[in-house]
Enzyme design. Structure first.
Site, PDB file in Angstrom:
ATOM      1  N   HIS A  18     106.734-116.128  12.238  1.00 37.66           N
ATOM      2  CA  HIS A  18     105.922-115.396  13.227  1.00 37.66           C
ATOM      3  C   HIS A  18     104.954-116.334  13.935  1.00 37.66           C
ATOM      4  CE1 HIS A  18     103.732-111.403  14.254  1.00 37.66           C
ATOM      5  NE2 HIS A  18     103.379-112.344  15.124  1.00 37.66           N
ATOM      6  N   HIS A  20     103.448-117.670  18.107  1.00 33.21           N
ATOM      7  CA  HIS A  20     103.393-117.503  19.568  1.00 33.21           C
ATOM      8  C   HIS A  20     103.206-118.893  20.154  1.00 33.21           C
ATOM      9  CE1 HIS A  20     102.730-113.091  19.160  1.00 33.21           C
ATOM     10  NE2 HIS A  20     102.130-113.457  18.029  1.00 33.21           N
ATOM     11  N   ASP A 258     101.436-116.007  12.256  1.00 33.81           N
ATOM     12  CA  ASP A 258     100.985-115.364  13.500  1.00 33.81           C
ATOM     13  C   ASP A 258     100.158-116.351  14.328  1.00 33.81           C
ATOM     14  OD1 ASP A 258     100.778-113.516  15.491  1.00 33.81           O
ATOM     15  OD2 ASP A 258      99.353-112.212  14.475  1.00 33.81           O
TER      16      ASP A 258
HETATM   17  O1  DOR Z   1      95.820-111.542  17.319  1.00 30.77           O
HETATM   18  C1  DOR Z   1      96.909-111.470  17.854  1.00 30.77           C
HETATM   19  N1  DOR Z   1      97.289-112.364  18.780  1.00 30.77           N
HETATM   20  N2  DOR Z   1      97.722-110.481  17.518  1.00 30.77           N
HETATM   21  C2  DOR Z   1      98.859-110.251  18.191  1.00 30.77           C
HETATM   22  O2  DOR Z   1      99.549-109.302  17.875  1.00 30.77           O
HETATM   23  C3  DOR Z   1      99.259-111.105  19.326  1.00 30.77           C
HETATM   24  C4  DOR Z   1      98.626-112.421  19.236  1.00 30.77           C
HETATM   25  C5  DOR Z   1      98.693-113.185  20.525  1.00 30.77           C
HETATM   26  O3  DOR Z   1      99.811-113.320  21.059  1.00 30.77           O
HETATM   27  O4  DOR Z   1      97.674-113.678  20.984  1.00 30.77           O
HETATM   28 ZN    ZN Z   2     101.268-108.728  16.109  1.00 32.20          ZN
HETATM   29 ZN    ZN Z   3     101.957-112.109  16.529  1.00 28.56          ZN
END
Ligand code: DOR
Ligand code: ZN
Ligand code: ZN
Ligand code: ZN
Length: 403
Positions: A18, A20, A258
């Site tokens: 997970h 980004h 994340d």
């Molecule tokens: O804190 C977060 N940031 N939660 C998410 O679900 C998305 C993520 C982001 O892409 O910045």
């Molecule tokens: Zn999320």
């Molecule tokens: Zn996420």
């Protein structure tokens, strides 16, 4: 080549299920090169990335464009989720070359919230790919936002994104997974109370937890302010403990970061305009190895949660490049190295971390991707790119063969 590794420990490369990476479209925060370098340094040899880029990854065409981008930029292996929207059911039904479908049941960075209950159900009913959910109930979030209108205090972030909001959403997702016998993965669980809901996994449900939900809580707002703003929000110290226990009890199967990079300037704004999310790939493995050093778990546990677990949950296969034999994704770690976490040492474009100043024991020293050393003692070899992860969804997922 002889590898001198006296006193060191060799483990499989970490699979971070997970992240980004902000590429395409938001590359001032991160891109596939900087993010993958941060992975290599952090002992992560494969990442699976979420669809909330710009454009969002919501069609096979956009997914394959992202794969091409990664083939030219990522020094570690990669895979990309397909995002659900209000109108891409046909794409979701025929999606391939992806670990699965990502559904935002609540709002977050990228405005991909899918709040139509009928459509949510239809996706479980009509698609075949495994589903990953961001589980926070948008109605409950909105209601609390109204009550706290005019707020400028980041402490309210945890009131708005409450335990109830997560629990309600987790409940709904689990009901749907059971009703349609559809494989479901619950992303970044933040509350101990959520674990009680999917505990009875009914063969189809798996879950993940992040280092920040394990090691940070609402008391950290005091020092971190909006740097500790993320979705789901931080909960309490009791939740930290319940989540770690859930890992030990095999109720949560994987640790994923994340990794959600935002620039320092963006994070230093005023709540609630500040973006949610914290970086994680640079620090996840050291933070977990530190638990080994502190006798809270074993190194086998860490491998189970960060390497084997994600491979099983997402059906990851041997990858394409090597013609003969298996490719080697490996990390050499030094369990005796103690070092303080500092933002400026990170490879992520963030150069800030919510774990600033934390002294941890257990650090990755060298990383191999597909048999080639990509990182060693602060230096990178960027002469060859990582490969696309392959997914064998007929295999059946984590619970295949588990009683
Ligand atoms: O804190 C977060 N940031 N939660 C998410 O679900 C998305 C993520 C982001 O892409 O910045
Ligand atoms: Zn999320
Ligand atoms: Zn996420
Ligand atoms: Zn397990």
């Amino acid at each position: 080549e002889t590898i001198y590794a006296y006193g060191m420990t060799l483990i499989p490369g970490v699979i971070d299920a997970h992240v980004h990476m902000r590429d395409p479209g938001l590359t001032s925060k991160e891109d596939l090169r900087s993010g993958s370098r941060a992975c290599a340094k952090g002992g992560i040899t494969t990442f699976l990335e979420m669809p909330n880029t710009n454009p969002a990854t919501v069609s096979q065409k956009l997914l394959e464009e992202k794969l091409t981008l990664a083939a030219n930029k990522s020094i570690v292996n990669y895979g990309f989720f397909l995002g659900a929207t209000l109108q891409n059911m046909e794409e979701l039904k025929k999606g391939t070359r992806t670990p699965g479908i990502k559904i935002y049941m609540g709002s977050s960075t990228g405005d991909m919230a899918l709040t139509d209950p009928g459509l949510l159900e239809a996706i479980f009913a009509e698609t075949k790919l495994p589903i990953a959910v961001h589980a926070e109930d948008e109605t409950i979030i909105e209601k609390m936002k109204q009550e706290l209108t005019g707020t400028r205090n980041v402490l309210d972030h945890s009131k708005i994104r409450s335990v109830e909001a997560e629990v309600a959403s987790v409940k709904r997702a689990c009901e749907l997974a059971r009703e349609y016998k559809h494989r479901l993965h619950i992303c970044h669980v933040s509350a101990g109370a959520s674990v009680d809901i999917f505990e009875d996994h009914a063969d189809v449900i798996t879950a993940e937890v992040t280092p920040h939900h394990l090691f940070l809580n609402i008391d950290d707002y005091m020092n971190l302010g909006t740097l500790a703003q993320m979705n789901p929000s931080l909960k309490t110290k009791e939740d930290n403990e319940a989540l770690f226990q859930a890992l030990l009890d095999d109720k949560i199967q994987i640790v994923a970061t994340d990794h959600a990079p935002h620039t320092w300037e963006e994070k230093c704004g005023r709540y609630p305009e500040t973006p949610s999310g914290v970086p994680g790939v640079d620090t996840a493995l050291p933070l977990m190895l530190d638990m080994v050093a502190k006798d809270k778990c074993t190194i086998e546990d860490v491998v189970h949660w960060m390497c084997e677990g994600p491979a099983l949950v997402w059906d990851i296969l041997e990858k394409g490049r090597i013609e003969v034999g298996y490719d080697a994704d490996l990390v050499l770690i030094d369990m005796n190295k103690t070092q303080v976490i500092h933002g400026p040492q990170m490879e992520s474009k963030c150069r800030w971390t919510p774990f600033e100043g934390r002294e941890v024991t257990g650090w990755p020293m060298r990383t191999w991707v597909c048999g080639k050393e990509v990182y060693r003692d602060g230096k990178f070899d960027e002469s060859r790119m990582g490969v696309e992860a392959m997914f064998d969804h007929d295999r059946g997922g984590y619970w295949e063969g588990v009683e």
